[in-house]
Design a protein around this motif. Structure first.
Motif, PDB file in Angstrom:
ATOM      1  N   PHE A 166       0.831  -1.195   0.000  1.00 42.79           N
ATOM      2  CA  PHE A 166       0.000   0.000   0.000  1.00 42.79           C
ATOM      3  C   PHE A 166       0.873   1.255   0.000  1.00 42.79           C
ATOM      4  O   PHE A 166       1.991   1.252   0.517  1.00 42.79           O
ATOM      5  N   ASP A 167       0.326   2.338  -0.575  1.00 45.89           N
ATOM      6  CA  ASP A 167       1.047   3.610  -0.589  1.00 45.89           C
ATOM      7  C   ASP A 167       1.315   4.101   0.832  1.00 45.89           C
ATOM      8  O   ASP A 167       2.394   4.626   1.122  1.00 45.89           O
ATOM      9  N   VAL A 168       0.317   3.959   1.694  1.00 51.34           N
ATOM     10  CA  VAL A 168       0.453   4.374   3.088  1.00 51.34           C
ATOM     11  C   VAL A 168      -0.091   3.272   3.988  1.00 51.34           C
ATOM     12  O   VAL A 168      -1.194   2.761   3.757  1.00 51.34           O
ATOM     13  N   VAL A 169       0.704   2.920   4.988  1.00 52.41           N
ATOM     14  CA  VAL A 169       0.213   2.083   6.078  1.00 52.41           C
ATOM     15  C   VAL A 169       0.036   3.006   7.271  1.00 52.41           C
ATOM     16  O   VAL A 169       0.967   3.713   7.675  1.00 52.41           O
ATOM     17  N   LEU A 170      -1.156   3.024   7.840  1.00 51.11           N
ATOM     18  CA  LEU A 170      -1.502   3.930   8.931  1.00 51.11           C
ATOM     19  C   LEU A 170      -1.620   3.134  10.228  1.00 51.11           C
ATOM     20  O   LEU A 170      -2.395   2.180  10.314  1.00 51.11           O
ATOM     21  N   LEU A 171      -0.827   3.524  11.228  1.00 47.50           N
ATOM     22  CA  LEU A 171      -0.867   2.896  12.556  1.00 47.50           C
ATOM     23  C   LEU A 171      -1.175   3.989  13.579  1.00 47.50           C
ATOM     24  O   LEU A 171      -0.270   4.603  14.146  1.00 47.50           O
ATOM     25  N   PRO A 172      -2.456   4.260  13.819  1.00 46.08           N
ATOM     26  CA  PRO A 172      -2.847   5.387  14.677  1.00 46.08           C
ATOM     27  C   PRO A 172      -3.044   4.964  16.136  1.00 46.08           C
ATOM     28  O   PRO A 172      -2.671   3.864  16.555  1.00 46.08           O
ATOM     29  N   ILE A 219       2.793   5.806   8.375  1.00 46.37           N
ATOM     30  CA  ILE A 219       2.434   6.973   9.185  1.00 46.37           C
ATOM     31  C   ILE A 219       1.866   6.454  10.497  1.00 46.37           C
ATOM     32  O   ILE A 219       0.914   5.664  10.507  1.00 46.37           O
ATOM     33  N   LEU A 220       2.486   6.867  11.598  1.00 42.91           N
ATOM     34  CA  LEU A 220       2.062   6.359  12.902  1.00 42.91           C
ATOM     35  C   LEU A 220       1.816   7.500  13.867  1.00 42.91           C
ATOM     36  O   LEU A 220       2.372   8.591  13.729  1.00 42.91           O
ATOM     37  N   ASP A 222      13.579   3.947   7.353  1.00 36.79           N
ATOM     38  CA  ASP A 222      14.448   5.081   7.599  1.00 36.79           C
ATOM     39  C   ASP A 222      14.020   5.799   8.874  1.00 36.79           C
ATOM     40  O   ASP A 222      12.964   5.494   9.453  1.00 36.79           O
ATOM     41  N   ALA A 223      14.812   6.765   9.289  1.00 41.90           N
ATOM     42  CA  ALA A 223      14.482   7.543  10.480  1.00 41.90           C
ATOM     43  C   ALA A 223      13.138   8.247  10.298  1.00 41.90           C
ATOM     44  O   ALA A 223      12.865   8.805   9.222  1.00 41.90           O
ATOM     45  N   PRO A 224      12.286   8.246  11.309  1.00 42.00           N
ATOM     46  CA  PRO A 224      10.981   8.890  11.182  1.00 42.00           C
ATOM     47  C   PRO A 224      11.090  10.404  11.170  1.00 42.00           C
ATOM     48  O   PRO A 224      12.004  10.981  11.757  1.00 42.00           O
ATOM     49  N   VAL A 225      10.142  11.019  10.493  1.00 38.94           N
ATOM     50  CA  VAL A 225      10.065  12.477  10.395  1.00 38.94           C
ATOM     51  C   VAL A 225       8.775  12.929  11.059  1.00 38.94           C
ATOM     52  O   VAL A 225       7.690  12.406  10.762  1.00 38.94           O
ATOM     53  N   ALA A 226       8.870  13.893  11.979  1.00 36.79           N
ATOM     54  CA  ALA A 226       7.689  14.399  12.667  1.00 36.79           C
ATOM     55  C   ALA A 226       6.786  15.150  11.698  1.00 36.79           C
ATOM     56  O   ALA A 226       7.267  15.924  10.863  1.00 36.79           O
ATOM     57  N   LEU A 227       5.483  14.947  11.831  1.00 34.81           N
ATOM     58  CA  LEU A 227       4.515  15.571  10.927  1.00 34.81           C
ATOM     59  C   LEU A 227       3.700  16.671  11.596  1.00 34.81           C
ATOM     60  O   LEU A 227       2.876  17.306  10.933  1.00 34.81           O
ATOM     61  N   PHE A 276       4.269  10.679  13.027  1.00 39.48           N
ATOM     62  CA  PHE A 276       5.544  10.515  12.329  1.00 39.48           C
ATOM     63  C   PHE A 276       5.330   9.730  11.036  1.00 39.48           C
ATOM     64  O   PHE A 276       4.424   8.896  10.941  1.00 39.48           O
ATOM     65  N   ALA A 277       6.192  10.017  10.074  1.00 40.28           N
ATOM     66  CA  ALA A 277       6.206   9.248   8.822  1.00 40.28           C
ATOM     67  C   ALA A 277       7.588   8.620   8.670  1.00 40.28           C
ATOM     68  O   ALA A 277       8.608   9.228   9.002  1.00 40.28           O
ATOM     69  N   ALA A 278       7.609   7.387   8.170  1.00 38.36           N
ATOM     70  CA  ALA A 278       8.876   6.699   7.917  1.00 38.36           C
ATOM     71  C   ALA A 278       8.761   5.931   6.632  1.00 38.36           C
ATOM     72  O   ALA A 278       7.761   5.236   6.381  1.00 38.36           O
ATOM     73  N   LYS A 279       9.804   6.017   5.808  1.00 44.00           N
ATOM     74  CA  LYS A 279       9.824   5.326   4.528  1.00 44.00           C
ATOM     75  C   LYS A 279      10.670   4.062   4.624  1.00 44.00           C
ATOM     76  O   LYS A 279      11.625   3.999   5.407  1.00 44.00           O
ATOM     77  N   PRO A 280      10.339   3.055   3.823  1.00 41.88           N
ATOM     78  CA  PRO A 280      11.184   1.846   3.800  1.00 41.88           C
ATOM     79  C   PRO A 280      12.591   2.201   3.360  1.00 41.88           C
ATOM     80  O   PRO A 280      12.786   3.011   2.460  1.00 41.88           O
ATOM     81  N   ARG A 281      13.557   1.620   4.023  1.00 40.39           N
ATOM     82  CA  ARG A 281      14.949   1.862   3.663  1.00 40.39           C
ATOM     83  C   ARG A 281      15.249   1.212   2.323  1.00 40.39           C
ATOM     84  O   ARG A 281      14.879   0.071   2.073  1.00 40.39           O
TER      85      ARG A 281
END
Length: 235
Positions: free
Chosen positions: A103-109, A139-140, A217-222, A229-234
């Motif tokens: 999926f383009d985005v996996v959401l873990l809220p 995105i978590l 990768d390292a998460p980025v605060a949103l 936070f968002a994190a992309k696959p390395r």
């Protein structure tokens, strides 16, 4: 306590409770309060989203409004029964989910990453890693670690529709890990529910390490509160 419930979670009140103590009726009545409006740029029309722990669809329904294609996963059939049939609904445990899709985005809220059991925390992130596309992102939402460490008994939130109070609170170290056990009482009209749960405060470095261990990768605060936070696959 019901033997089918997770040991860290219980719930009471009108209607049924899921095995992690969440009250289905309370979630059914909850209204969307802009929780992901500030993330709109990450959910453009046509984005495929895997919503992990979708409950009754509070966020999934907003994602539909954004024009996303949404797959919602929850281990409560009663919760899923209240999710729009425009959402592809999957009745399953997150930690064992394996759809064979990306999926383009996996959401873990909902602060699920703060689950009290380290094995479950890792399994949640592993499930996200199995399902995020190479070009996609996780995105978590995490709990506020400072608040978990300093929260006190008493009022937590007040609105014209819902009041929330902390009615029980304990902190302990379990297997060397800081843990917070808390009971919240929700009142809506003439109805009241309680939800008792255990969470671990996670600093950003701990979240980053957990994600790194699962290929992100390292998460980025949103947001300014640094709860999303968002994190992309390395690569």
């Amino acid at each position: 306590m019901d033997a089918t419930r997770e040991p860290h979670f219980t719930g009471t009140g009108p209607g049924s409770q899921t095995h992690d103590g969440c009250s289905v009726e309370l979630y059914r009545r909850a209204r969307y309060a802009g929780e992901i409006d500030h993330l709109r740029s990450h959910f453009l029309a046509g984005t495929s989203v895997l919503d992990l722990g979708c409950g009754t669809g509070l966020l999934a329904h907003r994602l539909l409004d954004f024009g996303c294609t949404v797959t919602g996963v929850d281990n409560s059939a009663e919760m899923l029964a209240h999710v729009s049939d425009r959402v592809r609904r999957i009745h399953a445990d997150i930690e064992r989910l394996d759809l064979g899709e990306r999926f383009d985005v996996v959401l873990l809220p909902s602060g699920l990453i703060n689950h009290a059991d380290a094995t479950v925390r890792r399994a949640f992130i592993a499930a996200a890693a199995r399902h995020v596309a190479p070009h996609g992102q996780l995105i978590l939402q995490c709990q506020d670690a400072h608040w978990l460490r300093t929260a006190a008994l008493g009022p937590l939130s007040r609105s014209s529709e819902l009041s929330i109070d902390v009615t029980a609170l304990a902190r302990a170290t379990v297997d060397g890990i800081e843990q917070v056990r808390m009971t919240l009482r929700y009142v809506m009209g003439d109805d009241a529910w309680t939800h008792a749960f255990a969470l671990v405060p996670l600093d950003e470095a701990e979240i980053a390490a957990l994600l790194r261990d699962h290929g992100f990768d390292a998460p980025v605060a949103l947001d300014d509160a640094r709860r999303w936070f968002a994190a992309k696959p390395r690569r």
